[in-house]
Design a protein around this motif. Structure first.
Motif, PDB file in Angstrom:
ATOM      1  N   LYS A 149       0.845  -1.203   0.000  1.00  0.00           N
ATOM      2  CA  LYS A 149       0.000   0.000   0.000  1.00  0.00           C
ATOM      3  C   LYS A 149       0.877   1.248   0.000  1.00  0.00           C
ATOM      4  CE  LYS A 149      -4.084   2.004   2.209  1.00  0.00           C
ATOM      5  NZ  LYS A 149      -3.645   3.385   2.058  1.00  0.00           N
ATOM      6  N   PHE A 150       1.983   1.188   0.736  1.00  0.00           N
ATOM      7  CA  PHE A 150       2.929   2.308   0.773  1.00  0.00           C
ATOM      8  C   PHE A 150       3.475   2.580  -0.633  1.00  0.00           C
ATOM      9  CE2 PHE A 150       7.495   3.471   1.126  1.00  0.00           C
ATOM     10  CZ  PHE A 150       7.344   4.744   1.639  1.00  0.00           C
ATOM     11  N   MET A 151       3.906   1.521  -1.353  1.00  0.00           N
ATOM     12  CA  MET A 151       4.454   1.691  -2.694  1.00  0.00           C
ATOM     13  C   MET A 151       3.381   2.156  -3.684  1.00  0.00           C
ATOM     14  SD  MET A 151       7.598   1.210  -2.359  1.00  0.00           S
ATOM     15  CE  MET A 151       7.972   1.392  -4.105  1.00  0.00           C
ATOM     16  N   ASP A 152       2.149   1.644  -3.520  1.00  0.00           N
ATOM     17  CA  ASP A 152       1.057   2.074  -4.406  1.00  0.00           C
ATOM     18  C   ASP A 152       0.784   3.561  -4.269  1.00  0.00           C
ATOM     19  OD1 ASP A 152       0.724  -0.457  -5.399  1.00  0.00           O
ATOM     20  OD2 ASP A 152      -0.863  -0.996  -3.996  1.00  0.00           O
ATOM     21  N   ASP A 153       0.808   4.051  -3.041  1.00  0.00           N
ATOM     22  CA  ASP A 153       0.536   5.470  -2.810  1.00  0.00           C
ATOM     23  C   ASP A 153       1.645   6.357  -3.366  1.00  0.00           C
ATOM     24  OD1 ASP A 153      -1.817   4.812  -1.627  1.00  0.00           O
ATOM     25  OD2 ASP A 153      -1.179   5.156   0.434  1.00  0.00           O
ATOM     26  N   LEU A 154       2.858   5.799  -3.495  1.00  0.00           N
ATOM     27  CA  LEU A 154       3.968   6.577  -4.047  1.00  0.00           C
ATOM     28  C   LEU A 154       3.950   6.600  -5.573  1.00  0.00           C
ATOM     29  CD1 LEU A 154       7.071   5.603  -1.846  1.00  0.00           C
ATOM     30  CD2 LEU A 154       5.705   7.680  -1.740  1.00  0.00           C
ATOM     31  N   PRO A 157      -0.253   8.717 -10.736  1.00  0.00           N
ATOM     32  CA  PRO A 157      -1.427   8.260 -11.511  1.00  0.00           C
ATOM     33  C   PRO A 157      -1.061   8.089 -12.976  1.00  0.00           C
ATOM     34  CG  PRO A 157      -1.622  10.594 -10.966  1.00  0.00           C
ATOM     35  CD  PRO A 157      -0.439  10.090 -10.212  1.00  0.00           C
ATOM     36  N   LEU A 158      -1.799   7.228 -13.669  1.00  0.00           N
ATOM     37  CA  LEU A 158      -1.580   7.017 -15.095  1.00  0.00           C
ATOM     38  C   LEU A 158      -2.079   8.212 -15.896  1.00  0.00           C
ATOM     39  CD1 LEU A 158      -2.830   3.314 -15.361  1.00  0.00           C
ATOM     40  CD2 LEU A 158      -0.453   4.065 -15.549  1.00  0.00           C
ATOM     41  N   VAL A 242       4.296  -0.079 -12.807  1.00  0.00           N
ATOM     42  CA  VAL A 242       5.073  -0.258 -14.031  1.00  0.00           C
ATOM     43  C   VAL A 242       5.367   1.100 -14.664  1.00  0.00           C
ATOM     44  CG1 VAL A 242       5.028  -1.193 -16.378  1.00  0.00           C
ATOM     45  CG2 VAL A 242       4.157  -2.562 -14.473  1.00  0.00           C
ATOM     46  N   SER A 243       4.352   1.960 -14.706  1.00  0.00           N
ATOM     47  CA  SER A 243       4.477   3.267 -15.346  1.00  0.00           C
ATOM     48  C   SER A 243       5.555   4.126 -14.689  1.00  0.00           C
ATOM     49  CB  SER A 243       3.126   4.000 -15.301  1.00  0.00           C
ATOM     50  OG  SER A 243       3.218   5.265 -15.902  1.00  0.00           O
ATOM     51  N   SER A 244       5.700   3.997 -13.369  1.00  0.00           N
ATOM     52  CA  SER A 244       6.707   4.803 -12.662  1.00  0.00           C
ATOM     53  C   SER A 244       8.121   4.430 -13.097  1.00  0.00           C
ATOM     54  CB  SER A 244       6.558   4.624 -11.146  1.00  0.00           C
ATOM     55  OG  SER A 244       6.812   3.280 -10.763  1.00  0.00           O
ATOM     56  N   GLY A 245       8.271   3.224 -13.686  1.00  0.00           N
ATOM     57  CA  GLY A 245       9.573   2.820 -14.213  1.00  0.00           C
ATOM     58  C   GLY A 245       9.871   3.393 -15.587  1.00  0.00           C
ATOM     59  N   TYR A 246       8.849   3.976 -16.243  1.00  0.00           N
ATOM     60  CA  TYR A 246       9.011   4.627 -17.543  1.00  0.00           C
ATOM     61  C   TYR A 246       8.446   6.051 -17.434  1.00  0.00           C
ATOM     62  CZ  TYR A 246       9.412  -0.282 -18.978  1.00  0.00           C
ATOM     63  OH  TYR A 246       9.779  -1.591 -19.079  1.00  0.00           O
ATOM     64  N   GLU A 251       6.240   5.621 -25.215  1.00  0.00           N
ATOM     65  CA  GLU A 251       6.510   4.444 -26.036  1.00  0.00           C
ATOM     66  C   GLU A 251       7.007   3.232 -25.236  1.00  0.00           C
ATOM     67  OE1 GLU A 251       7.549   7.427 -26.634  1.00  0.00           O
ATOM     68  OE2 GLU A 251       6.987   8.067 -28.646  1.00  0.00           O
ATOM     69  N   PRO A 252       7.993   3.389 -24.319  1.00  0.00           N
ATOM     70  CA  PRO A 252       8.457   2.199 -23.580  1.00  0.00           C
ATOM     71  C   PRO A 252       7.355   1.558 -22.737  1.00  0.00           C
ATOM     72  CG  PRO A 252      10.039   3.988 -23.380  1.00  0.00           C
ATOM     73  CD  PRO A 252       8.807   4.571 -23.996  1.00  0.00           C
ATOM     74  N   PHE A 253       6.475   2.370 -22.189  1.00  0.00           N
ATOM     75  CA  PHE A 253       5.371   1.819 -21.394  1.00  0.00           C
ATOM     76  C   PHE A 253       4.419   1.024 -22.280  1.00  0.00           C
ATOM     77  CE2 PHE A 253       1.001   2.254 -19.749  1.00  0.00           C
ATOM     78  CZ  PHE A 253       1.152   1.618 -18.516  1.00  0.00           C
ATOM     79  N   VAL A 254       4.076   1.579 -23.447  1.00  0.00           N
ATOM     80  CA  VAL A 254       3.191   0.873 -24.381  1.00  0.00           C
ATOM     81  C   VAL A 254       3.862  -0.407 -24.865  1.00  0.00           C
ATOM     82  CG1 VAL A 254       2.024   1.015 -26.616  1.00  0.00           C
ATOM     83  CG2 VAL A 254       2.015   2.989 -25.087  1.00  0.00           C
ATOM     84  N   GLN A 255       5.184  -0.351 -25.085  1.00  0.00           N
ATOM     85  CA  GLN A 255       5.921  -1.549 -25.485  1.00  0.00           C
ATOM     86  C   GLN A 255       5.788  -2.640 -24.430  1.00  0.00           C
ATOM     87  OE1 GLN A 255       9.935  -0.023 -26.308  1.00  0.00           O
ATOM     88  NE2 GLN A 255       9.772  -0.995 -28.294  1.00  0.00           N
TER      89      GLN A 255
END
Length: 381
Positions: A149-154, A157-158, A242-246, A251-255
């Motif tokens: 939950k801690f990581m989700d809150d950090l 948003p998409l 996942v999105s926070s890593g891109y 494009e990398p997220f869609v990939q």
């Protein structure tokens, strides 16, 4: 080893040690050896953005292996930890002495683990106010914290485009699994359609397939309900991480989305709706833009982008005919780190290739004449 030690120090010993502990916990490792599998070991290094050559990776695994399948990650981390400075060692000794006094230990060389665990509850607590507030906000009970939950809150948003890509995937899984409930998908279906071999990091050699599969399953573990169902909100929750890593480019997220579940996109019906066709056209444009950008990143010396891309096409055009086949074209894209599902790659190739009379007669693929393609690409991007 010294270079690796500098890298680990920059990223933070504690952060990486905690990653190892999480992987070990996920594997239910309760042994005193504190070991994880070779693939999990490499997966943790990749997750911490520590990229080793194949030779260095094999050397590290050999140095710390417990057996042919497992690595002692605690010994690895201990060897990478720098020695304490005089002032820091003094502070540690002071803490050790305080715990001894509070627990009335007769042996001056040891303290009890139980005393160490409860020491933060004493008047000599080393948890500051900010840390205490975070622990309070996410605690499950007096001893445990809900770190997910801690990581989700950090996680941010998409964006609208990223959310649309996630919703498209959710809808495709629903269609293929014939779910009656429009608000959920089955976790078993999600896993069945996931292809770790198409994970961008696997295709780039930064991650092994088993580690990619384990990461996905660990991220969704506990998210599904008692009926093995995952809601759209929970689904988006995973992709926020996942999105926070891109963070910078779409494009990398869609990939990632379209690559890891590529079978769902490749097998779309030919009578797809106009929106789906438009989506494919947009994705082709994204591949074009990505290729242009990746080419500019590989420019050598006084070479311009056109010559950089031309050099790579000539490398695969062994007979110097001025054109390439679909497979050769894909090799060129992959050499620049441009990855995409096959359906989009074929659409990209079809946009620029031309049929020849002999190809028409024999039923072979079209051919792409790369000089006009390169010129047009960089006039546009």
């Amino acid at each position: 080893m010294n270079k690796l030690r500098v890298t680990v120090a920059r990223l933070g010993i504690t952060t990486i040690r905690n990653l190892f502990a999480l992987f070990a916990a996920a594997a239910n490792d309760t042994s005193e050896a504190q070991q994880i599998s070779n693939e999990e070991f490499v997966g943790v290094l990749m997750k911490a953005h520590i990229h080793l050559s194949t030779y260095d990776e094999a050397s590290v695994i050999k140095a710390y292996k417990v057996d042919d399948l497992n690595v002692n990650y605690m010994k690895f981390m201990d060897d990478l930890s720098p020695p304490l400075s005089e002032e820091r060692e003094k502070a540690v000794k002071e803490l050790f002495s305080l715990i001894q006094k509070r627990s009335n230990q007769e042996n001056a060389d040891v303290i009890l683990y139980t005393d160490l665990k409860c020491f933060d509850e004493s008047s000599h607590s080393f948890i500051n106010n900010d840390e205490a507030s975070v622990i309070k906000a996410y605690k499950v009970d007096d001893l445990n914290v809900n770190y997910m939950k801690f990581m989700d809150d950090l996680s941010p948003p998409l964006s609208e485009k990223r959310e649309n890509a996630v919703k498209e995937l959710f809808s495709l899984i629903q269609k293929r699994s014939n779910q009656e409930n429009a608000d959920v998908i089955l976790y078993t279906d999600l896993k069945a359609f996931f292809d770790p071999a198409q994970h961008p990091d696997v295709k780039m050699g930064r991650l092994v397939k088993n580690a990619a599969q384990q990461q996905m399953e660990a991220a969704f573990a506990g998210i599904q309900n008692a009926k093995d169902e995952i809601s759209l909100d929970k689904f988006k929750q995973y992709f926020r991480g996942v999105s926070s890593g891109y963070p910078f480019r779409l494009e990398p997220f869609v990939q990632f989305v379209r690559g890891c579940w590529c079978s769902l996109f490749v097998n779309l019906n030919d009578d797809s709706t106009e929106n789906e066709k438009n989506s494919q056209q947009q994705f082709v444009l994204q591949i074009e833009a990505m290729l242009a950008e990746k080419t500019r990143q590989k420019i050598k010396g006084t070479e311009n982008e056109c010559n950089t891309l031309l050099r790579q096409f000539k490398h695969y055009d062994l007979e110097k005919l001025g054109f390439v086949t679909y497979d050769q074209f894909v090799h060129v894209l992959e050499s620049f780190g441009v990855l995409a599902p096959e359906k989009e790659l074929r659409a990209f190739f079809a946009k620029w290739s031309k049929p020849q009379q002999q190809q028409k007669a024999s039923g072979q693929d079209n051919l792409l004449w790369y000089r006009p393609f390169i010129q047009s690409l960089f006039e546009t991007y």
